[in-house]
Design a protein around this motif. Structure first.
Motif, PDB file in Angstrom:
ATOM      1  N   LEU A 181     -20.217 -27.367 -97.700  1.00  0.00           N
ATOM      2  CA  LEU A 181     -21.446 -27.830 -97.050  1.00  0.00           C
ATOM      3  C   LEU A 181     -21.130 -28.339 -95.650  1.00  0.00           C
ATOM      4  N   GLU A 182     -20.080 -29.123 -95.551  1.00  0.00           N
ATOM      5  CA  GLU A 182     -19.638 -29.662 -94.261  1.00  0.00           C
ATOM      6  C   GLU A 182     -19.302 -28.529 -93.293  1.00  0.00           C
ATOM      7  N   TRP A 183     -18.576 -27.526 -93.763  1.00  0.00           N
ATOM      8  CA  TRP A 183     -18.201 -26.375 -92.941  1.00  0.00           C
ATOM      9  C   TRP A 183     -19.449 -25.640 -92.469  1.00  0.00           C
ATOM     10  N   THR A 184     -20.384 -25.390 -93.385  1.00  0.00           N
ATOM     11  CA  THR A 184     -21.603 -24.641 -93.052  1.00  0.00           C
ATOM     12  C   THR A 184     -22.439 -25.375 -92.010  1.00  0.00           C
ATOM     13  N   ILE A 185     -22.598 -26.689 -92.180  1.00  0.00           N
ATOM     14  CA  ILE A 185     -23.368 -27.472 -91.216  1.00  0.00           C
ATOM     15  C   ILE A 185     -22.672 -27.473 -89.858  1.00  0.00           C
ATOM     16  N   HIS A 186     -21.365 -27.614 -89.869  1.00  0.00           N
ATOM     17  CA  HIS A 186     -20.610 -27.664 -88.618  1.00  0.00           C
ATOM     18  C   HIS A 186     -20.738 -26.340 -87.863  1.00  0.00           C
ATOM     19  N   VAL A 187     -20.599 -25.235 -88.574  1.00  0.00           N
ATOM     20  CA  VAL A 187     -20.617 -23.920 -87.937  1.00  0.00           C
ATOM     21  C   VAL A 187     -22.021 -23.526 -87.488  1.00  0.00           C
ATOM     22  N   PHE A 188     -22.994 -23.630 -88.391  1.00  0.00           N
ATOM     23  CA  PHE A 188     -24.306 -23.045 -88.134  1.00  0.00           C
ATOM     24  C   PHE A 188     -25.356 -24.027 -87.606  1.00  0.00           C
ATOM     25  N   HIS A 222      -9.559 -28.756 -83.327  1.00  0.00           N
ATOM     26  CA  HIS A 222     -10.908 -28.226 -83.112  1.00  0.00           C
ATOM     27  C   HIS A 222     -11.451 -28.662 -81.751  1.00  0.00           C
ATOM     28  N   HIS A 223     -11.173 -29.892 -81.358  1.00  0.00           N
ATOM     29  CA  HIS A 223     -11.697 -30.405 -80.090  1.00  0.00           C
ATOM     30  C   HIS A 223     -10.863 -30.003 -78.885  1.00  0.00           C
ATOM     31  N   PHE A 224      -9.549 -29.929 -79.056  1.00  0.00           N
ATOM     32  CA  PHE A 224      -8.685 -29.772 -77.892  1.00  0.00           C
ATOM     33  C   PHE A 224      -7.925 -28.449 -77.838  1.00  0.00           C
ATOM     34  N   ARG A 225      -7.965 -27.645 -78.906  1.00  0.00           N
ATOM     35  CA  ARG A 225      -7.322 -26.327 -78.873  1.00  0.00           C
ATOM     36  C   ARG A 225      -8.387 -25.230 -78.880  1.00  0.00           C
ATOM     37  N   SER A 226      -9.214 -25.193 -79.919  1.00  0.00           N
ATOM     38  CA  SER A 226     -10.251 -24.174 -79.980  1.00  0.00           C
ATOM     39  C   SER A 226     -11.386 -24.616 -80.897  1.00  0.00           C
ATOM     40  N   GLU A 227     -12.603 -24.573 -80.376  1.00  0.00           N
ATOM     41  CA  GLU A 227     -13.780 -24.940 -81.161  1.00  0.00           C
ATOM     42  C   GLU A 227     -14.167 -23.880 -82.184  1.00  0.00           C
ATOM     43  N   HIS A 228     -13.459 -22.760 -82.204  1.00  0.00           N
ATOM     44  CA  HIS A 228     -13.787 -21.667 -83.121  1.00  0.00           C
ATOM     45  C   HIS A 228     -13.135 -21.822 -84.497  1.00  0.00           C
ATOM     46  N   TYR A 229     -12.283 -22.821 -84.652  1.00  0.00           N
ATOM     47  CA  TYR A 229     -11.554 -22.992 -85.904  1.00  0.00           C
ATOM     48  C   TYR A 229     -11.521 -24.474 -86.299  1.00  0.00           C
ATOM     49  N   TRP A 230     -11.009 -24.734 -87.512  1.00  0.00           N
ATOM     50  CA  TRP A 230     -10.789 -26.096 -88.008  1.00  0.00           C
ATOM     51  C   TRP A 230     -12.099 -26.912 -88.044  1.00  0.00           C
ATOM     52  N   PHE A 231     -13.031 -26.476 -88.884  1.00  0.00           N
ATOM     53  CA  PHE A 231     -14.350 -27.104 -88.946  1.00  0.00           C
ATOM     54  C   PHE A 231     -14.429 -28.249 -89.952  1.00  0.00           C
ATOM     55  N   GLY A 232     -13.416 -28.453 -90.753  1.00  0.00           N
ATOM     56  CA  GLY A 232     -13.437 -29.538 -91.723  1.00  0.00           C
ATOM     57  C   GLY A 232     -13.288 -30.889 -91.042  1.00  0.00           C
ATOM     58  N   VAL A 233     -13.816 -31.926 -91.693  1.00  0.00           N
ATOM     59  CA  VAL A 233     -13.735 -33.281 -91.147  1.00  0.00           C
ATOM     60  C   VAL A 233     -13.169 -34.263 -92.165  1.00  0.00           C
ATOM     61  N   GLY A 246      -8.387 -29.147 -94.567  1.00  0.00           N
ATOM     62  CA  GLY A 246      -8.511 -27.695 -94.430  1.00  0.00           C
ATOM     63  C   GLY A 246      -9.022 -26.979 -95.660  1.00  0.00           C
ATOM     64  N   THR A 247      -9.687 -27.667 -96.574  1.00  0.00           N
ATOM     65  CA  THR A 247     -10.110 -27.045 -97.836  1.00  0.00           C
ATOM     66  C   THR A 247     -10.991 -25.832 -97.599  1.00  0.00           C
ATOM     67  N   ALA A 248     -12.149 -26.011 -96.959  1.00  0.00           N
ATOM     68  CA  ALA A 248     -13.060 -24.890 -96.732  1.00  0.00           C
ATOM     69  C   ALA A 248     -12.511 -23.953 -95.668  1.00  0.00           C
ATOM     70  N   ASP A 249     -11.843 -24.490 -94.653  1.00  0.00           N
ATOM     71  CA  ASP A 249     -11.298 -23.643 -93.590  1.00  0.00           C
ATOM     72  C   ASP A 249     -10.302 -22.625 -94.141  1.00  0.00           C
ATOM     73  N   ARG A 250      -9.488 -23.049 -95.093  1.00  0.00           N
ATOM     74  CA  ARG A 250      -8.507 -22.117 -95.666  1.00  0.00           C
ATOM     75  C   ARG A 250      -9.210 -20.998 -96.430  1.00  0.00           C
ATOM     76  N   VAL A 251     -10.222 -21.359 -97.217  1.00  0.00           N
ATOM     77  CA  VAL A 251     -10.946 -20.357 -98.012  1.00  0.00           C
ATOM     78  C   VAL A 251     -11.724 -19.413 -97.119  1.00  0.00           C
ATOM     79  N   PRO A 288     -16.135 -17.377 -86.983  1.00  0.00           N
ATOM     80  CA  PRO A 288     -17.409 -17.197 -87.661  1.00  0.00           C
ATOM     81  C   PRO A 288     -18.543 -16.946 -86.690  1.00  0.00           C
ATOM     82  N   ARG A 289     -19.478 -16.064 -87.079  1.00  0.00           N
ATOM     83  CA  ARG A 289     -20.654 -15.787 -86.245  1.00  0.00           C
ATOM     84  C   ARG A 289     -21.669 -16.890 -86.426  1.00  0.00           C
ATOM     85  N   ARG A 290     -22.341 -17.285 -85.336  1.00  0.00           N
ATOM     86  CA  ARG A 290     -23.339 -18.336 -85.387  1.00  0.00           C
ATOM     87  C   ARG A 290     -24.619 -17.870 -84.750  1.00  0.00           C
TER      88      ARG A 290
END
Length: 228
Positions: A64-71, A176-187, A191-196, A226-228
């Motif tokens: 849920l956290e990953w989905t909200i963060h991405v989309f 996520h903040h300082f390398r690339s906003e396209h990855y590492w969406f967990g908070v 990395g639970t959802a990010d790995r899957v 991920p596409r947004r």
């Protein structure tokens, strides 16, 4: 809005906690959680299915956290005719990426947090076969919401990780903040959802993104993002 600063200093957990409670959303979640706990005790009707709810939410919350963060948080503004479709959460999150050390921008906007609490209450009362089970859901969700606020806040302070699990969470969110906003969406998880969902690459293979602090500005998503 507080004035962001680039000055770093050591910060104890107690000092971080005192600053945390100076913001309104932790109090909102705490008050709602206290009310939900009292309601759950009054209703009673404890059954075995209540014990399943925390485990189900714990398993689903990273996704849920990953989905909200991405989309939701990384929503790209879209124009339909003369109208620009944008949201408060997306606007505030873009500001958060611009100034990740501005503590006021770390927290969920108050009006959005109120909406989230109201939605959780509605789900609890309407989507479960028993009121007691719905209230169990509400208690656990509000607990996770408060945990999210605390964890996200702590990552953006000068508090240094002391445990291995938190060190991974801290590192991933800063990537996520300082390398690339396209990855590492967990908070809140390491990395639970990010790995899957395959947004957990080896940092050494990811070039620094020029838009990490200015989301969507001339943005070309790398392969696999991920596409947004």
């Amino acid at each position: 809005m507080s004035t962001p600063t680039n000055t770093r200093r050591s910060l104890t957990l107690a000092e971080a906690g005192r600053q945390f409670w100076r913001h309104p959303t932790p109090w909102l979640f705490t008050a709602a959680l206290a009310a939900a706990v009292i309601a759950r005790i009054i209703v009673g009707d404890w059954q075995l299915t209540d014990a399943v709810v925390p485990f189900a939410i714990a398993a689903g919350f990273p996704f849920l956290e990953w989905t909200i963060h991405v989309f939701v948080l990384h929503w790209r503004p879209r124009r339909i005719g003369r109208i620009t479709l944008d949201t408060l959460l997306a606007r505030k999150h873009r500001e958060h990426h611009v100034s990740p050390r501005d503590v006021d921008l770390v927290f969920i906007p108050l009006q959005s947090a109120i909406g989230a609490v109201a939605a959780a209450v509605a789900i609890a009362l309407l989507a479960f076969p028993r009121t007691g089970m719905g209230l169990t859901f509400l208690v656990v969700m509000l607990t996770f919401g408060l945990l999210y606020e605390w964890c996200h806040y702590l990552i953006h302070t000068d508090y240094k990780p002391k445990t291995a699990v938190y060190r991974v969470i801290w590192r991933d969110h800063r990537l996520h903040h300082f390398r690339s906003e396209h990855y590492w969406f967990g908070v809140t998880t390491p990395g639970t959802a990010d790995r899957v969902l395959r947004t957990y690459p080896d940092p050494a293979t990811v070039p620094a993104s020029p838009t990490a602090k200015n989301l969507h500005a001339g943005d070309t998503k790398p392969v696999g993002a991920p596409r947004r």
